[in-house]
Structure formats: structure tokens, C-alpha cells
Design an enzyme around this catalytic site. Sequence first.
Site, PDB file in Angstrom:
ATOM      1  N   HIS A 192       0.912  -1.182   0.135  1.00  0.00           N
ATOM      2  CA  HIS A 192      -0.010  -0.128  -0.105  1.00  0.00           C
ATOM      3  C   HIS A 192       0.824   1.342   0.041  1.00  0.00           C
ATOM      4  CE1 HIS A 192       0.717  -1.697   4.148  1.00  0.00           C
ATOM      5  NE2 HIS A 192       1.049  -0.484   4.330  1.00  0.00           N
ATOM      6  N   GLN A 259      -4.070   3.989   4.386  1.00  0.00           N
ATOM      7  CA  GLN A 259      -3.052   3.255   3.606  1.00  0.00           C
ATOM      8  C   GLN A 259      -3.845   2.427   2.564  1.00  0.00           C
ATOM      9  OE1 GLN A 259      -2.017   1.581   7.483  1.00  0.00           O
ATOM     10  NE2 GLN A 259       0.235   1.568   7.068  1.00  0.00           N
ATOM     11  N   ARG A 289      12.879  -5.520   3.901  1.00  0.00           N
ATOM     12  CA  ARG A 289      12.013  -6.045   4.621  1.00  0.00           C
ATOM     13  C   ARG A 289      10.639  -5.982   3.878  1.00  0.00           C
ATOM     14  NH1 ARG A 289       7.796  -4.560   7.772  1.00  0.00           N
ATOM     15  NH2 ARG A 289       7.418  -5.568   9.750  1.00  0.00           N
ATOM     16  N   ASP A 291       7.502  -5.889   3.320  1.00  0.00           N
ATOM     17  CA  ASP A 291       6.253  -5.456   4.515  1.00  0.00           C
ATOM     18  C   ASP A 291       4.817  -6.146   3.838  1.00  0.00           C
ATOM     19  OD1 ASP A 291       5.333  -4.188   6.551  1.00  0.00           O
ATOM     20  OD2 ASP A 291       3.903  -2.960   5.189  1.00  0.00           O
ATOM     21  N   GLU A 333       7.796 -10.445   5.622  1.00  0.00           N
ATOM     22  CA  GLU A 333       7.046 -10.127   6.841  1.00  0.00           C
ATOM     23  C   GLU A 333       5.836 -10.739   6.369  1.00  0.00           C
ATOM     24  OE1 GLU A 333       4.826  -7.704   9.743  1.00  0.00           O
ATOM     25  OE2 GLU A 333       4.665  -7.293   7.475  1.00  0.00           O
ATOM     26  N   HIS A 397       8.601  -4.438  16.452  1.00  0.00           N
ATOM     27  CA  HIS A 397       7.927  -2.898  16.861  1.00  0.00           C
ATOM     28  C   HIS A 397       6.353  -3.405  16.968  1.00  0.00           C
ATOM     29  CE1 HIS A 397       7.559  -3.802  12.571  1.00  0.00           C
ATOM     30  NE2 HIS A 397       6.468  -2.958  12.577  1.00  0.00           N
ATOM     31  N   ARG A 514       0.400  -0.647  20.057  1.00  0.00           N
ATOM     32  CA  ARG A 514       1.923  -1.019  19.775  1.00  0.00           C
ATOM     33  C   ARG A 514       2.679   0.221  20.044  1.00  0.00           C
ATOM     34  NH1 ARG A 514       1.216  -2.297  13.783  1.00  0.00           N
ATOM     35  NH2 ARG A 514      -0.233  -0.415  13.811  1.00  0.00           N
TER      36      ARG A 514
HETATM   37  C1  GLC Z   1       3.386  -4.555   8.780  1.00  0.00           C
HETATM   38  C2  GLC Z   1       4.219  -3.729   9.808  1.00  0.00           C
HETATM   39  C3  GLC Z   1       3.093  -3.068  10.669  1.00  0.00           C
HETATM   40  C4  GLC Z   1       2.248  -2.236   9.882  1.00  0.00           C
HETATM   41  C5  GLC Z   1       1.721  -3.196   8.694  1.00  0.00           C
HETATM   42  C6  GLC Z   1       0.976  -2.309   7.473  1.00  0.00           C
HETATM   43  O1  GLC Z   1       2.856  -5.556   9.496  1.00  0.00           O
HETATM   44  O2  GLC Z   1       5.239  -4.305  10.746  1.00  0.00           O
HETATM   45  O3  GLC Z   1       3.718  -2.311  11.618  1.00  0.00           O
HETATM   46  O4  GLC Z   1       1.184  -1.588  10.764  1.00  0.00           O
HETATM   47  O5  GLC Z   1       2.589  -3.805   8.142  1.00  0.00           O
HETATM   48  O6  GLC Z   1       1.872  -1.693   6.837  1.00  0.00           O
END
Ligand code: GLC
Length: 636
Positions: A192, A259, A289, A291, A333, A397, A514
Site C-alpha cells: 500500500h 493506507q 524487509r 512488508d 514479513e 515493533h 503497539r
Molecule cells: C507490517 C508492519 C506493521 C504495519 C503493517 C502495515 O505488518 O510491521 O507495523 O502496521 O505492516 O503496513
Amino acid sequence: MSNLLSTEQQARAAKAYVLQELRKTDVGSSILAEEAFYGRLDMNFVTVFAIFAELYGYRHDCLDQLVDLMLMCGKSWMERDPELQKLDKARELDPEWYLSNQMLGGVCYVDRYAKNLDGIRAKIPYFQELGLTYLHLMPLFESPRPLNDGGYAVSSYRDVEPALGDIHQLKALATELRKAGISLVLDLVFNHTSNEHRWARKAAEGDQEHSAMYWIFPDRNVPSAFERSTREIFPDDHPGSFIQLPDGRYVWSTFYHFQWDLNYSNPTVFRAMAEEMLYLANIGVDFFRMDAVAFMWKQMNTDCENLPEVHKLLRAFNALCRIAAPSVLFKSEAIVHPDFVVQYIDRYECQLSYNPLQMALTWEALATRDASMLTQAIERRHNIARGCAWVNYVRSHDDIGWTFSDSDALELGKEGGNHRKFLNAFFVNRHPGSFARGVPFQDNPRTGDCRISGTTASLAGLESGQDGALERILLAYSVAMSTGGIPLIYLGDEVGQLNDYSYLNDPAKMDDSRWVNRPWYPEQRYNERHDPDTTAGRLFSGMKHLIQLRKTTEEIAGGRAIGFYTGNPAVLGYQRPGPHSNVLCLCNFSDDPQWVGRHRFMGMPPTAYDLVGGHDIELRSSGIQLRAHQYVWLRY
Ligand code: GLC
């Protein structure tokens, strides 16, 4: 493209066409003359072509889009810093460099940890003191204010958030880190963009071309149909997967309403994001990373998670990197069911992956004082393709979600739903005797879903002042440090940083718990880190000891752990076979001393050397007794 030709024949024909078109351009002809580049293009073209044809082959301009893509790779390679090209070559000769036991990761927010990029630069000596070789800087690109999901709502992939610095400083930092032996890890937030990204703004204005980059629908019909099978990810923000725009249309937003999910069924999006990726690769990023990968493709009547097309996209992106920035690697991730997590881990897709199952089950074992689920996960869920590596962490995080498989749990007599309820209650201190001080995240009474926020120290009992907190933290990190792959420290954990409740006073953060586990740099704790009379000092020296053990124990490099059944549910066991000797790790998750009987060590030598304690241990005469929360690494 005719169906009568095999993929190979099609690929050959397509390559001939693409090469011919490339040669018509200056960039194309000079780049193709470079043998190494041509070789990489040759090797990876089929992958890109096959995926591109499968996803976008129905379009008349498919081949021309491929020409543009290859041209983009060529330009990007030409602009790549000679130092990075040198690194590309070096890593080609040592392709498994990231599997070394020297690898140690750290992660932090630029602003919270060091104010800005210059501040991070000033911390390099500390990173070296700790032994880091990998630094993940949390999202640092321009994003909306004040709401931006901790930077995961990106408004420009080419501009650093001004308060943190600029793109030149980022590039300089990457160079400095490289000189210090530290790889730079940045997020590629490519599911996004923020609603303030140029593409999104144009879409919001009604521009058709840009609207087609997102999942935008004129009314609720299609969104409602999709929502019949999708999950709610951030129900505190909005129900379902869509939000309504001021002009009445609906846009897909899996996470926060600001987003907006990109529409990868449109090849324009693929190309645009590929261009952003290669731009960042040339800044000097070593690992991306990737995401929220699970959500990148949507298909009606599915949950729109982990669809096969996501893997194709990742492989295609990966192949572009192999051509234009060959030393850059991907970390996925995917915080999803373990059956799906492993699907992303592949040399040709994501070479690294977070290990959310091991992370969550480490906490599960600490809460239950029973390591059965963790043992089972190491036996059953740990194995990944050669040349790939887990990133093992104790916390991130984000929140902790209980992503274990219900059927795995059931085999051990635990009903998934009830066990999750117990864990949630335990970690938010709603269970008698709990040592943890966590906070619920996205508590959804309708679905019963809930996750946990909290720093390692607060979850492990340092905040509640209960006995054994430091031992629990070290035990958890000992598992992350020795089970294979790259261990990742959330910076601040090594000095026992506690929860930060100040987010409750900030309207932009108060609804996202968080933030409790994203505290500011704990100056005092860091100042005390060499003082053995302080908590920070004791923990830091324990962490340093673990790190030094890791770096001097070649058996625990890369690869994977192999289960070792201890016969005592409180004691986790796993082995790390090395080239010359083996290491057997035993970890006591109980608050009391525990035995592992001598018959468990049959077939092993009579004594082994405990690397942690620095002395020999008799294995076969009487078995081993472990103190509460003790871990041993036995070399034999
Ligand atoms: C990933 C990130 C998280 C975020 C989500 C949306 O999971 O680690 O912090 O809210 O993506 O981008």
C-alpha cells in the site's frame, strides 16, 4: 502470444524481441555489451517473462512493458555506485555470507532511537560494541502527519521524512554502515501507499489512470462481495477491508484508512514499484524487509491472503534485483499461519523470513512453563530451503499474535481458541500470578481475536518486579541467538527497556497500543550498561555474553535447529550439528530446577563442554540438572 508454443519457446522469442528493442536504445546497447549484466539478464529473463506473461499476458502491450522493465534494470545498473557493484561481485563469490554466525541484527526507529539519521550515524560505535552486522531502520520515508502507522504509510519512496534527514544523508549513512560491517535493512512497503502519495492524490481527484493503481470501486457492491471472505486486520480503525472516499467511491485499505492497497493486477503498479525498489537498492540497501506480503493480491471469494500470485510477484521482483542489484536480498514479513509463512522462503523469493511462530511460542513457553509447543515447532516447522535463513526475534515493533497451527496445538492437548484466550489473559495480567505487563492490541470482541503489545522487559516480568525477569529475557534471547539464521534485537531490549505508556496522551497514537513497545531511547539504562550493580548492567553483560558465545560457536551458523526430545516438557532441546562438532542446547522454561534424565544422552559421549558455563558436564552418569531458566549449549 500463441498457446501453441511452449513457455520456453515463448520465452526465447520474447527475449529475442526484448533484446532487439533494447539494442535500439543507447542505454540498452551499451548495457548489453557488458558481459556480466548480459549474463544476469540472460539467467533471469525467463522468470520475469513467465511471471509477467502469466499475470499480464492478456494485455496487448505485455512485451513492450517487459522491454521497459529490462531497460529500467539496465539504467539502474549503470547508475549503481561502483562500490555497490564491487559488493555485488564479492557476494556472488560468497553467496551464503548472511548465514554466518557473525550475523547479528538490530532494529530501531530513527527518531525514537537517535532523533535523526545523523544520530544513527553517531551510534555506529555502539552498534559495533554490541556486535551488530545488520541494522533495520524502521520506515523513514515521507508520510502523512500525524497519522502514518509508524511510517508504514509511505507518501514517497524517494524522500526521507524531513525531520529525519534527506536522501543524501541516507545514502551516506548506508556507506558508513557498510564500512563498519553493518548491512542496511529498509522496508519495502509495497502492499500500500499512504493516501498522500502522489498516485493516491491523483486517484482521489478522480484521475482514471491513477485510480486504476488502487482497488477503487464506484459503490459498495464489489467491496461487500470481497468482504464476505476477507479478515478484518485493524478493526479498531474501520470494519471490513474498504473505506469510503469523500466522492462516494470505495478504496481497499487492509490496514489503516490512510493506507490504500495497490492493485498489482495492473502492470503499471508492478513497474512503478519495481522502479522504486531499484532506486532504493542503489541507495545501498542490503536487505529489503518486504512488508505485509500476504495481502498483495486480491481474488474474489478468497480471503485475499497468501494467494499464489503473491509468490509470483515476489519472485519477479527478486529476479529484477538479481539483474540490477544482485547483492540485495529479501526478508518476508508474513505474520500468518505457519503453513503459509514457509511458502515465502525460497532462494528465488525471500531468502530471509521472520520466524513469528518461534517468537510467539517462546512467550507461550514462558507463560506455561512448558516448552512442548516450541519443541514441536522446532521439530516440525523449522526446516527451510538451503541457503535461506530465519530471522529469529523475541519481539518486534508490532504486537505478538498467536499464529500457531490449531491442529499442532491439538496434538498436544491444547484447544487453539482457548489457549489463545489464556495467553492473552496471561500477557495482559488478567491471569493470577502473571509476571507480564502487556497491553491488548486490536481486541475484537466480535471475533474473539486479540494480540499483545509490550516490550520484552515488561512482558518478561521486569515491570511487575517479579523474580526471574532477567533470566527469562536471556533465555528467550538465547533461543533466538542459537536456533539458526539471523537473531534480531529490538534495540533497547539489551538494557531492559520497559513499556512506555506516554502514547496514551498522544491523540495520534492512543488508539494503537503497539506504541507502548516503541519507547524512546533509554539514555539512563544505556549509561548504566557497564555497571554490574544495575539491572541494565546485569542484563547487558548477559546479552554481551550470549552474543560473544554466538560469534564464537560456528555450529550455530545459519541453517536450522534439529529437535532433541528431552523427555521433560519444561525443557526445550535442540541440536546444531557443525562441521567438526555438535552443539546441544537445553533450555529450562520452568521457575524451578528441572532434570533431563541420563538415558536421553545415550549414544553421546560421557561428557560435553558447556559453552555457556565454560566447563565440562557429565552427561551419562546422572543426567543433567538445570536451574530455573538456565540454558546450556553443550558441545560434543
Ligand atoms: C507490517 C508492519 C506493521 C504495519 C503493517 C502495515 O505488518 O510491521 O507495523 O502496521 O505492516 O503496513
